[in-house]
Design an enzyme around this catalytic site. Sequence first.
Site, PDB file in Angstrom:
ATOM      1  N   GLY A  18       0.843  -1.190   0.000  1.00 15.03           N
ATOM      2  CA  GLY A  18       0.000   0.000   0.000  1.00 15.03           C
ATOM      3  C   GLY A  18       0.875   1.235   0.000  1.00 15.03           C
ATOM      4  O   GLY A  18       2.008   1.213   0.490  1.00 15.03           O
ATOM      5  N   GLY A  20       0.620   5.738   0.123  1.00 11.36           N
ATOM      6  CA  GLY A  20      -0.135   6.979   0.173  1.00 11.36           C
ATOM      7  C   GLY A  20       0.795   8.167   0.048  1.00 11.36           C
ATOM      8  O   GLY A  20       1.970   8.032  -0.291  1.00 11.36           O
ATOM      9  N   PHE A  22       1.968  10.155   2.409  1.00  8.96           N
ATOM     10  CA  PHE A  22       2.955  10.312   3.470  1.00  8.96           C
ATOM     11  C   PHE A  22       3.515   8.996   4.000  1.00  8.96           C
ATOM     12  O   PHE A  22       4.372   9.016   4.878  1.00  8.96           O
ATOM     13  CB  PHE A  22       2.339  11.090   4.644  1.00  8.96           C
ATOM     14  N   LYS A  24       4.224   4.436   3.299  1.00  9.99           N
ATOM     15  CA  LYS A  24       4.129   3.179   2.568  1.00  9.99           C
ATOM     16  C   LYS A  24       3.793   2.081   3.565  1.00  9.99           C
ATOM     17  O   LYS A  24       4.196   2.146   4.718  1.00  9.99           O
ATOM     18  CB  LYS A  24       5.453   2.839   1.876  1.00  9.99           C
ATOM     19  N   ASP A 134     -13.427   8.965   8.860  1.00  5.39           N
ATOM     20  CA  ASP A 134     -13.126   8.655   7.460  1.00  5.39           C
ATOM     21  C   ASP A 134     -13.564   7.229   7.127  1.00  5.39           C
ATOM     22  O   ASP A 134     -12.842   6.486   6.477  1.00  5.39           O
ATOM     23  CB  ASP A 134     -11.633   8.838   7.174  1.00  5.39           C
TER      24      ASP A 134
END
Length: 446
Positions: A18, A20, A22, A24, A134
């Site tokens: 994965g 993103g 900011f 890993k 979220d």
Amino acid sequence: MTKKMRRVGKYEVGRTIGEGTFAKVKFARNTDTGDNVAIKIMAKSTILKNRMVDQIKREISIMKIVRHPNIVRLYEVLASPSKIYIVLEFVTGGELFDRIVHKGRLEESESRKYFQQLVDAVAHCHCKGVYHRDLKPENLLLDTNGNLKVSDFGLSALPQEGVELLRTTCGTPNYVAPEVLSGQGYDGSAADIWSCGVILFVILAGYLPFSETDLPGLYRKINAAEFSCPPWFSAEVKFLIHRILDPNPKTRIQIQGIKKDPWFRLNYVPIRAREEEEVNLDDIRAVFDGIEGSYVAENVERNDEGPLMMNAFEMITLSQGLNLSALFDRRQDFVKRQTRFVSRREPSEIIANIEAVANSMGFKSHTRNFKTRLEGLSSIKAGQLAVVIEIYEVAPSLFMVDVRKAAGETLEYHKFYKKLCSKLENIIWRATEGIPKSEILRTITF
């Protein structure tokens, strides 16, 4: 070809699973116990540059507080001089969103089970004073038994003492409650419940209740709770969804009301939270306060002459996502992200083809060390989509091309992946092309 060996303390770290903006997330193995884990890796320089210290501290603290069978577990936090490592439970069943994409939509009985587990997890968070903020299918994972696990507490909030309302707008717009979009103070519990209602609608319908190509139109629909249920929804679930997707947070149904609802209660078996354990935050203080001697040993060996060689324990965890079903037994009801393919072409040729196709689709590409990042607009032109592609050698002259979303909407990402593969048919290898199972098994590295 080259082989990569990386250790962080007692963990042997493998491929990226994965990525993103900011951080890993990498697959890893605890060499003391043999257990598989996921390690979230963040550069300290990035955290400091983006003033994220408090947010990361909060995320770690929250995950230590909210221990529950339906919440991804945090095991420990480590640090090297340059990085922070959050060691998490490795959840093997993929995202709930992948199951929706695979099936189109889920039956009410299956949807009910996931919704019950989601509500149990959210209720546990709320009783600890934690609000996720979220909640969406992409943050809901499934284990090998098909049980739901809530993840990604990066936007979660613990209200300050004496403060009942939260004021920060967070979350993915399609799942966010009207009062959050208003920018006024809001009750975190009611906002999470709204998101749960949107999730229930999505897994039953296979599409979003609120969707527009522009944000003003989307916000208008959310504020008015302007949606309609498809004809296959039962009257009972329609009634519950309308009570959850009430634009007025004061009259919106609460957790206790959901748990009393007849549709919800069918075959409901409440999940008991894990026994209370003493929450120790010393490792968090050590990581962020720079205590002398708190660093974990980090050892990396790598040269860049070729793609990474995937070893046996990484291959096994990927076996159900690879289109190499002859290698391993496969459960028919097990759905995992399958945005990867196999090729027998040379890595340089694979990369050249990917870059050419991506450029024709309007995406910019950047390649380094057999890893390519693509960036461009999604098909609905409403946001950026970023994709990371990495090549691994699984056997001599046999390469796995792993494709994963780095940023953007998941549904748009799946559309992109299908289009990309349709244009790469000339390099994608099919298992029918005749490489013996015994040959692959013999050449996997241990």
